[in-house]
Design an enzyme around this catalytic site. Structure first.
Site, PDB file in Angstrom:
ATOM      1  N   CYS A  80       0.838  -1.213   0.000  1.00 23.35           N
ATOM      2  CA  CYS A  80       0.000   0.000   0.000  1.00 23.35           C
ATOM      3  C   CYS A  80       0.869   1.257   0.000  1.00 23.35           C
ATOM      4  O   CYS A  80       1.518   1.527  -0.992  1.00 23.35           O
ATOM      5  CB  CYS A  80      -0.987  -0.041   1.162  1.00 23.35           C
ATOM      6  SG  CYS A  80      -2.385   1.115   0.964  1.00 23.35           S
ATOM      7  N   HIS A 210      -3.640  -5.481   1.188  1.00 22.18           N
ATOM      8  CA  HIS A 210      -3.010  -5.659   2.499  1.00 22.18           C
ATOM      9  C   HIS A 210      -2.907  -7.132   2.900  1.00 22.18           C
ATOM     10  O   HIS A 210      -3.671  -7.636   3.727  1.00 22.18           O
ATOM     11  CB  HIS A 210      -3.800  -4.899   3.557  1.00 22.18           C
ATOM     12  CG  HIS A 210      -3.608  -3.424   3.495  1.00 22.18           C
ATOM     13  ND1 HIS A 210      -2.544  -2.781   4.097  1.00 22.18           N
ATOM     14  CD2 HIS A 210      -4.334  -2.455   2.898  1.00 22.18           C
ATOM     15  CE1 HIS A 210      -2.626  -1.486   3.882  1.00 22.18           C
ATOM     16  NE2 HIS A 210      -3.706  -1.255   3.144  1.00 22.18           N
ATOM     17  N   GLU A 212      -0.827  -8.329   4.810  1.00 23.76           N
ATOM     18  CA  GLU A 212      -0.435  -8.427   6.227  1.00 23.76           C
ATOM     19  C   GLU A 212      -1.647  -8.447   7.161  1.00 23.76           C
ATOM     20  O   GLU A 212      -1.526  -8.777   8.347  1.00 23.76           O
ATOM     21  CB  GLU A 212       0.503  -7.277   6.610  1.00 23.76           C
ATOM     22  CG  GLU A 212      -0.148  -5.951   6.924  1.00 23.76           C
ATOM     23  CD  GLU A 212      -0.573  -5.137   5.701  1.00 23.76           C
ATOM     24  OE1 GLU A 212      -0.875  -3.946   5.861  1.00 23.76           O
ATOM     25  OE2 GLU A 212      -0.584  -5.705   4.586  1.00 23.76           O
TER      26      GLU A 212
END
Length: 239
Positions: A80, A210, A212
């Site tokens: 991002c 994302h 993560e």
């Protein structure tokens, strides 16, 4: 992996110098550098990627980053805002910090003109990277996006070259696994439905969604594969 989160302090020139010294020292003893997402640095101005890229153009940090990649056999990841930083540094798509030209690929505002927060399906296109050693081409992962400037732009010639060199890591795809320009599947309208790209040697990986944001209890009501094996792949590279 043992992680070390470094907070960049920039309220005074002294604090900024101290932060640069800390980062320089840690780069010399690290194997992986990750530029974070999640509205880091308040997402201003023009996304915090601009701030991170400016910081790492400092000669000491630029040298440390190049050493990490090409003398220490290291890896770099940006998600991002972190993807924005890698693009603005020139580390993507070229693999080295460089001065940007007018035709350099970039990330810009979503065509819808506002922030987007939703799940998307992303397909692994190339595994030509240590970051994707545990993944297989064709696998589809359902991953959250949350950004206002996530539209990847490159010329048709550049996209063709990325395809030839295996630098297109992931694409936004529809329910049938086909790369799509339909806003239901490619919400920011990235060119060629590109969600993530590698440097030519695969050491640098930038992506918008994302990956993560995963773990026990996260997105439990969402079907599909949720955990793209980026982090396990990156760690295994050094084992």
């Amino acid at each position: 992996a043992e992680t070390d989160i470094v907070v960049i302090k920039n309220q005074t020139p002294e604090q900024l110098k101290e932060s640069i010294d800390v980062i320089k020292a840690k780069l010399a003893e690290s194997q992986i550098l990750m530029f974070p997402g999640g509205f880091s640095a308040g997402d201003e101005p023009d996304g915090s990627g601009k701030f991170m890229a400016t910081l790492f153009r400092n000669p000491y940090l630029a040298e440390g980053l190049e050493n990490l990649l090409y003398k220490q056999d290291g890896l770099v990841l940006g998600i991002c805002n972190g993807f924005q930083a890698l693009i603005k540094l020139g580390l993507l798509p070229g693999g080295h910090i460089e001065t940007l030209t007018a035709d350099h690929p970039t990330l810009t505002y979503n065509t819808i003109g506002r922030h987007l927060s939703r799940m998307v399906n992303t397909k692994v296109i190339s595994t030509k990277s240590p970051w994707m050693s545990d993944a297989k081409a064709g696998e589809i992962y359902t991953v959250p996006i949350s950004h206002g400037e996530g539209r990847f732009i490159a010329s048709p010639q550049q996209v063709l070259e990325f395809n030839k060199t295996g630098q297109i890591a992931t694409q936004y795809v529809d329910f049938d696994g086909i790369a799509s320009m339909d806003s239901r599947f490619n919400p920011n309208q990235s060119v060629a439905a590109i969600e993530g790209i590698y440097s030519p040697d695969g050491r640098v990986f930038g992506k918008m969604a994302h990956s993560e944001r995963c773990g026990a209890g996260v997105s439990r009501n969402i079907p599909g594969q949720l955990e793209m094996p980026i982090f396990t792949s990156g760690v295994k590279y050094f084992k």
